[in-house]
Design a protein around this motif. Structure first.
Motif: not given
Length: 519
Positions: A43-59, A152-163
């Motif tokens: 989950l982390v490895e595949d979405n490395w860049e999306r996670i960075k984007d969420a960090f930037f969007a939130d903070l 942004a991070m909460a929305a991303l995790l909500t999408e990814l966790v069930p996947r």
């Protein structure tokens, strides 16, 4: 990506579904846990860049900082759980004892059930997924509540966790106060809350209604104690770096510096030089310092800096429109200053002058136990004096922040900075019930344990009591060699008797009793 809150009325059903899924026993399989942990890693490895984007969007968090301190650290914790889940979950044999070995005393590492994770905004990935890995490794079902302040991070995790994870056993619930209140009305088998003391009291009160155990990671005002003979340039650079990581919005952030009064100007100059070395371009322009999470936090930190009676060396600006708080160094700060009234969670570094290390220790001990104490010294006696005469969740010498990622080490607070541990094997143990089991073979009764039954046989009871009741050493703590030998002889005789009985089915108690009569 917008964050959609979970409907309050749906939360009890989600909770009930998790309990039902846990009771199926699916999580008892180590192979299942291992696969879920591997999926979590990806989950982390595949979405490395999306996670960075969420960090930037939130903070507005710099991508390099996010990768260095959060993504790498998170993936390391998840991989550790994956690598070790079989070893951690294996039954543990009790230490060998001649008295009890025949009962096969064993600790079973069993799941607690359905656990609740409430995570904060400042490290929204690390402080949710690392405890999640521990909960998965220990075989629990999990309800996750990410912070609504990092949407942004909460929305991303909500999408990814069930996947990536089994949706029957691992669920994300989003929301603010109403949703969290509804969650806390429900019974859980363990709660881990990371955040501030005010909300922690609410969590504890709610948990008390169901007698739910709670682990808290709360932070606090972590001081830096300076030895004037330390490597001043290195100390200043490492403190300034640790202070500005995530704009000070970090539970381990150096909160203030304690320095001998006569040395204050020298160290302040070193801190000033370190700042300009780290930021040759104004970070407001370069974007190398994170902003405050929201308007409320920006207003809070603005009030703190506006009301300080210390001397601002540089910085002091808080831009409410952009939520940017400028890195700020303040000297001549006293214990009653606004900057000392609460955990800063901002890029402000107060310097507090004290008489000497003894006064620094007293200053720390007058306040709540911090999450960490930093000491900068090349003198082992100086370090030991501070460590031995203070209390904190952790303690680090000559660096900041990095010790949280030390492999195999516990991380957690004490007193006002929290309770329990939240990393590696220690978070696995947090979410595990250590269940004691024994299995007494029938031959123990005629061999030894029959003496417990009424009507009591005086000779047999005397032998059993001699084996069970410890004999205290003299009041001065010493123990004569003869007594030590006697203990060894009694235990050896008991072991030989049990072994002989197992082979022949008989036991003659006269020899042990004649020995006891001589003691």
């Amino acid at each position: 990506m917008s964050l959609k809150y979970t409907t309050v009325d749906d939360i009890p059903q989600i909770h009930q579904d998790l309990r039902r899924a846990f009771r199926t026993g699916k999580t008892k399989s180590i192979a299942f846990r291992k696969q879920q942990l591997l999926n979590l890693c990806y989950l982390v490895e595949d979405n490395w860049e999306r996670i960075k984007d969420a960090f930037f969007a939130d903070l507005g968090r710099p991508r390099e900082e996010a990768q260095l301190l959060e993504l790498n650290g998170t993936l390391g914790e998840l991989k550790e759980a994956y690598d070790n889940v079989e070893k951690w979950a294996a039954p543990e044999k009790a230490p060998f004892s001649w008295l009890w070995f025949a009962m096969s005393p064993t600790i079973r590492n069993e799941s607690k059930g359905v656990v609740l994770l409430i995570s904060p905004f400042n490290y929204p990935l690390y402080l949710l997924l690392c405890p999640l890995a521990g909960a998965i490794a220990s075989g629990n079902a999990v309800l996750m509540k990410p912070s609504e302040l990092s949407p942004a991070m909460a929305a991303l995790l909500t999408e990814l966790v069930p996947r990536y994870l089994d949706p029957e056993l691992y669920q994300v619930v989003n929301g603010g106060i109403p949703e969290t209140t509804k969650i806390l009305e429900l019974p859980f088998d363990h709660i881990l809350y990371t955040g501030g003391g005010r909300v922690a009291r609410v969590v504890l009160a709610a948990a008390a209604r169901h007698l739910t155990p709670v682990t808290l990671e709360l932070g606090g005002k972590s001081p830096c104690v300076i030895d004037p003979k330390c490597d001043v340039k290195t100390a200043a650079k490492r403190i300034m770096w640790g202070k500005l990581v995530n704009a000070g919005q970090l539970c381990l952030s150096p909160d203030y510096v304690l320095v001998p009064e006569w040395f204050q100007e020298t160290f302040v100059e070193a801190l000033k030089n370190a700042y300009y070395e780290l930021h040759p371009i104004d970070p407001k322009v370069s974007g190398q310092v994170t902003r405050m999470v929201n308007e409320s936090h920006a207003a809070r930190v603005k009030a703190l800096i506006d009301n300080t009676k210390g001397t601002i060396v540089f910085g002091g600006e808080v831009d409410m429109e952009t939520k940017y708080a400028a890195p700020t160094l303040i000297k001549d700060v006293r214990g009653d200053d606004s900057l000392m009234s609460e955990e800063l969670f901002a890029p402000f570094l107060p310097v507090v002058p004290v008489k000497d290390v003894d006064e620094a220790i007293e200053f720390i001990n007058e306040r709540d136990h911090p999450l960490n104490i930093y000491v900068f010294t090349n003198n082992s006696a100086f370090k030991e004096k501070v460590f031995s005469n203070t209390r904190s969740g952790t303690a680090a010498a000559n660096d900041t922040i990095l010790h949280v990622m030390a492999y195999g080490m516990p991380f957690g607070g004490v007193g006002g900075s929290g309770t329990g541990c939240t990393t590696g094997k220690y978070i696995f143990d947090t979410f595990t019930h250590k269940r004691c089991t024994t299995d007494s073979p029938g031959w123990l009764d005629p061999a030894l344990m029959a003496a417990r039954y009424t009507p009591y046989n005086k000779s047999a009871f005397r032998l059993l009591n001699a084996l069970l009741k410890p004999t205290l050493p003299p009041r001065d703590g010493s123990m004569p060699l003869a007594t030590k030998l006697s203990y060894g002889a009694v235990i050896a005789l008991a072991g030989l008797a049990a072994t002989w009985l197992a082979c022949t089915g008989k036991l003659d108690l006269r020899l042990p009793l004649r020995f006891l009569n001589r003691l």
